[in-house]
Design a protein around this motif. Structure first.
Motif, PDB file in Angstrom:
ATOM      1  N   LYS A  42       0.818  -1.214   0.000  1.00 57.50           N
ATOM      2  CA  LYS A  42       0.000   0.000   0.000  1.00 57.50           C
ATOM      3  C   LYS A  42       0.853   1.266   0.000  1.00 57.50           C
ATOM      4  O   LYS A  42       0.395   2.338   0.373  1.00 57.50           O
ATOM      5  N   ASP A  43       2.110   1.136  -0.425  1.00 59.80           N
ATOM      6  CA  ASP A  43       2.992   2.301  -0.447  1.00 59.80           C
ATOM      7  C   ASP A  43       3.457   2.673  -1.859  1.00 59.80           C
ATOM      8  O   ASP A  43       4.480   3.306  -2.032  1.00 59.80           O
ATOM      9  N   TRP A  44       2.682   2.294  -2.875  1.00 61.73           N
ATOM     10  CA  TRP A  44       3.047   2.615  -4.251  1.00 61.73           C
ATOM     11  C   TRP A  44       3.087   4.117  -4.452  1.00 61.73           C
ATOM     12  O   TRP A  44       2.246   4.851  -3.936  1.00 61.73           O
ATOM     13  N   GLU A  45       4.083   4.570  -5.212  1.00 64.94           N
ATOM     14  CA  GLU A  45       4.150   5.976  -5.582  1.00 64.94           C
ATOM     15  C   GLU A  45       4.572   6.082  -7.038  1.00 64.94           C
ATOM     16  O   GLU A  45       5.304   5.224  -7.540  1.00 64.94           O
ATOM     17  N   ILE A  46       4.097   7.125  -7.692  1.00 62.02           N
ATOM     18  CA  ILE A  46       4.461   7.371  -9.088  1.00 62.02           C
ATOM     19  C   ILE A  46       5.881   7.935  -9.095  1.00 62.02           C
ATOM     20  O   ILE A  46       6.147   8.953  -8.460  1.00 62.02           O
ATOM     21  N   VAL A  47       6.778   7.249  -9.804  1.00 60.87           N
ATOM     22  CA  VAL A  47       8.170   7.713  -9.870  1.00 60.87           C
ATOM     23  C   VAL A  47       8.549   8.203 -11.262  1.00 60.87           C
ATOM     24  O   VAL A  47       9.604   8.819 -11.435  1.00 60.87           O
TER      25      VAL A  47
END
Length: 81
Positions: A42-47
């Protein structure tokens, strides 16, 4: 506009590659309760994102990067910005 995007999870130390019409809305769906690969964290981020006029172009870019199968090459792409 359509977007090619790369997500990263620190928890899994993994990337997820995709394409969509709205990256922020798509990220919300990745973070929601669902089945699938991105449900594992639950820690996905757009990189990384790239914009395209046509959906077919964004999808073609997604397939191109997925074929690399290389974390090093993906990191080079992200860090090039």
């Amino acid at each position: 506009m359509f977007y090619f995007y790369i997500l990263h999870s620190n928890e899994l130390d993994r990337f997820y590659i995709g394409h969509c019409h709205n990256p922020e809305d798509r990220l919300k769906r990745h973070l929601s309760n669902h089945n699938g690969f991105t449900a594992k964290a639950k820690d996905w981020e757009i990189v990384y994102t790239e914009a395209f006029e046509a959906k077919t172009e964004a999808y073609a870019r997604e397939r191109q990067v997925k074929k690399w199968k290389s974390k090093v090459a993906i990191l080079e792409l992200i860090n090039k910005v």
